[in-house]
Design an enzyme around this catalytic site. Structure first.
Site, PDB file in Angstrom:
ATOM      1  N   GLU B 349       0.892  -1.174   0.000  1.00  0.00           N
ATOM      2  CA  GLU B 349       0.000   0.000   0.000  1.00  0.00           C
ATOM      3  C   GLU B 349       0.931   1.225   0.000  1.00  0.00           C
ATOM      4  O   GLU B 349       0.974   2.007   0.941  1.00  0.00           O
ATOM      5  CB  GLU B 349      -0.889  -0.008   1.255  1.00  0.00           C
ATOM      6  N   HIS B 374      -4.446  -4.702  -0.215  1.00  0.00           N
ATOM      7  CA  HIS B 374      -4.035  -3.660  -1.164  1.00  0.00           C
ATOM      8  C   HIS B 374      -3.173  -4.180  -2.313  1.00  0.00           C
ATOM      9  O   HIS B 374      -3.621  -4.236  -3.439  1.00  0.00           O
ATOM     10  CB  HIS B 374      -3.348  -2.479  -0.468  1.00  0.00           C
TER      11      HIS B 374
END
Lengths: 501, 501
Positions: B349, B374
């Protein structure tokens, strides 16, 4: 006692096992990261000891910048708009080194977008230039007498307009705005891609008659070559719509004369600067036309190739892909000439995934393009990406252009990062650097190196990108140009060692 | 005459040949595009006749929006910030349909970021709530008597503060700002990732004592499940730091009691709404700690797994990856438990390519994570991407979160577009929808469908994403939950047919 020994042994075994697990995880971790690094563009190159030393030095400079950004993201330039940092970064040590670095060839650029607004301003001081100021634009014409062509206000001699303005400095300041996209309040003005593209295309329309006056045309191109040479670029393939040139007597010439004019300049420049490897022209007329017009384009291209074999590189179509016609509309006309003419199509310079302009990528591939201009959208097409790799089609990446023309905001999200990671055949180019106040090629190298590529990407990437620009050019004597590149590269490495280490 | 015939024949041959070339180019073009479409996530699904009809209808709605954006990019929402269009799009027909659509499970979300600021405001009307307004923040505490804990101004009963303010409406309006990231002037305020992350984390710190009062905790979670059910989500796996809860007498309980509290709510909710498939907890404490603390976390996780097998899903670490410790620092501690505990790590992320936080992706893989939270940066790691595919590790994409937390500006540049194109095992999730005023999951589906995926991506993508969320969940009886999904899906299709076609 025995129970204690058993517990002890189990504890030892568990420790040994978990230690082994950790070692094996660490090993696997290193392997995966190394396999990634090995795949990265440039990492197949072996550096000499001298290069290693220089590499350490530039990597220190690069890591300083990246790591500072990591801790202070508000000050990291490459997540911002190019206009916000372009002047500042040119003072950095790393930029100065990249400026000196031999960068090979520039393979994607448009002829009348190469030089700065300051340069274009000097052209407005030439004799015989008339100007017509209209509501939101300006027209130019070189002529012996007051032009009679369309002007909603009035034509006047540029000299008269300038010196009767009362404030020459202010006059020039306002005039210069017509020759650049750079503005302070860009985020308020350039709110979507079509707005900035309109400004961009208006620049080309506005400057046409300023540039196509034959003496200016030749001077502009001569000075383009000079700027490239000073930026340590050794060879150029430039796209041109090949507009008709004109003279003071109102004679207008056809595109063959424009090509002849290019040839004269290339010959003259090569004589003046024999260390430059010359230039070739990619005939790249507007795409917003009927298929029959493309057929005519191609007939002309064939004549050009025959008559100017030495400087004619191939064919492309220009103009905003989203608004122009998709390449598919011309597939029939183009495929017929695919054997005869080398193609260098713009394709995938779009964010509109799954639309007709997005599909230009497949047409560029089917048409066996030697290189693809931009290919920004290629990341969303795994099958086409494999095909590009298999067919060894080079991708001409123009990262600064893509930010200015609003395909991407944060440089770190540019798909070039992934193309480099996958070792795709990439070359760096600058598209229209003059219009956004960039130098001919160095800033694109710099921003790619610090803002797009991995923190681990090093001198090998820079060298590979430069070498790629030679390999994927149409320059005929590859051995010769690569040999000369190697000499210049060695000299560059030596200079850095001598002056910085 | 003979010459004429020869010319004629040659002309015919040339025409035939160029016609063949064109046909073959067209064929190749179609093949390449089809291979791309076949690879796309969801395109392995076969639609029934009824689904085909519904598909045509929703694709008309989708294409209307995309094509309008293509012609009017200034009005295309998904290139803009989520806050600029989130209210508007909820009135569209397409959004309403996606809202009704069964979406399977929500697999990536944080427990105290689920509900809207309006909801949180209702909690501030509860009895026994004290408040302390400090310079830039606010503290809460439920207590029988005036709290004695740290407050640089003074503790007061929330009721007193509110009604002595002179203007309750204004008071509440100001208070509500503490419960959301949504502001009008976001582009001026949220200028870089760390600024918005600070606001984001401050929300969690600020609301902790408001939410961890045991009755509020249980109510908030109960209402979260209710909101999910109303959003046509059937099952949840939620991340929690498992903060200690407290009561009015100042008793503070440990994380096992928090888990017990979760179990009570899940049981109660399942009784109240037997059509809901329940929830599991991913223990996800803060990553900005020493390795020894992670070891303690893991010991606790093992106890949780043993004592709450029915609701314990696994382990993760939370907090901004760029600022916290990289997963590598805990590799030794984590690998030891990798056999016992399922991992669901946040990884990638980040926009910082080649940094320690970027490398969390490799650790998630080496540690055999079942899913990765993510994986935004995965697009820049072709070797890891292949590994994810090979090991069938699901990617939990949170597209709205990534825009709000400033990883990407234009949704069309989100790497999820490429993940979908490559058919990677993706599930959609919403991270902390309450904090940015999104509904529990529908908006993430909607934005992905219209703003991220190809114009060609259709109902099959939506269905596959919903199915993936079941396949990649830890729900034990997959047959049962998928069977029930199929029933609800058929009902959904039937409803659209009945009401819209």
């Amino acid at each position: 006692m025995c129970a204690l020994i058993v517990i002890f042994l189990v504890a030892v075994l568990v420790t040994v096992e978990s230690h082994d697990e950790y070692e094996s995880a660490l090993f696997q971790r290193t392997q995966l990261l190394e396999r990634g690094l090995n795949m990265m563009l440039g990492n197949d190159l072996e550096l000499s000891d001298a290069e290693e030393q220089v590499n350490e030095y530039i990597m220190e400079l690069k890591r300083d910048e990246v790591d500072f950004g990591f801790s202070h993201p508000q000050h990291f330039n490459y997540s911002k708009h190019f206009f916000d940092y372009k002047d500042e970064v040119q003072h950095t040590q790393l930029f100065k080194i990249i400026k000196q670095m031999p960068k090979g060839a520039l393979l994607h650029a448009h002829d009348t977008g190469m030089l700065s607004p300051e340069y274009v301003m000097t052209l407005t001081y030439l004799e015989n230039l008339y100007v017509c100021f209209e509501e939101e634009t300006v027209k130019f014409l070189f002529a012996r007498e007051l032009p009679t062509s369309d002007c909603s206000t009035q034509w006047q001699l540029m000299r008269d307009a300038r010196y009767s303005s009362g404030n020459v400095e202010k006059f020039d300041e306002n005039l210069k705005k017509y020759f650049t996209l750079v503005i302070d309040d860009h985020s308020d003005i350039y709110t979507d891609i079509n707005i900035v593209w309109k400004q961009f295309q208006d620049y080309f329309i506005r400057t046409t008659d300023l540039f196509t006056y034959e003496p200016v045309w030749e001077q502009y191109f001569y000075d383009t070559l000079k700027a490239l040479r000073e930026d340590n670029v050794m060879y150029l393939e430039i796209r041109s719509v090949l507009p008709g040139l004109y003279d003071l007597d109102g004679n207008v010439y056809d595109e063959m004369e424009t090509l002849a004019s290019y040839k004269r300049v290339i010959d003259r420049f090569s004589k003046d600067y024999p260390d430059f490897f010359g230039a070739k022209i990619i005939f790249a007329p507007l795409r917003s036309v009927q298929p029959e017009t493309v057929k005519e384009y191609l007939q002309k291209a064939k004549i050009m190739k025959r008559e100017y074999a030495g400087i004619f590189a191939g064919f492309d179509l220009v103009g905003q892909e989203d608004l122009g016609r998709p390449t598919k509309d011309f597939l029939k006309e183009l495929i017929t000439e695919a054997e005869d003419i080398d193609f260098f199509f713009h394709a995938g310079e779009t964010n509109w995934y799954g639309t007709s302009s997005d599909e230009n990528l497949v047409d560029a591939i089917v048409l066996n393009a030697r290189r693809i201009g931009h290919a920004f959208a290629l990341i969303k097409h795994p099958v086409l990406l494999e095909e590009v790799k298999k067919r060894n089609i080079a991708i001409e990446a123009n990262v600064i252009s893509n930010v200015v023309l609003k395909l991407v905001e944060d440089m770190r999200n540019h798909p070039l990062a992934s193309f480099i990671a996958q070792g795709l055949p990439v070359v760096l180019a600058s598209d229209d650097p003059g219009i956004w106040g960039a130098d001919p090629l160095s800033l694109d190298f710099f921003v790619t190196f610090v803002g797009v590529a991995s923190r681990h990407a090093d001198l090998r990437l820079l060298k590979k990108l430069a070498l790629n620009s030679l390999y994927y050019s149409t320059y005929s004597n590859k051995d010769k140009i690569v040999h000369e590149f190697d000499i210049r590269w060695a000299r560059f490495i030596h200079n850095i060692q001598t002056n910085h280490l």
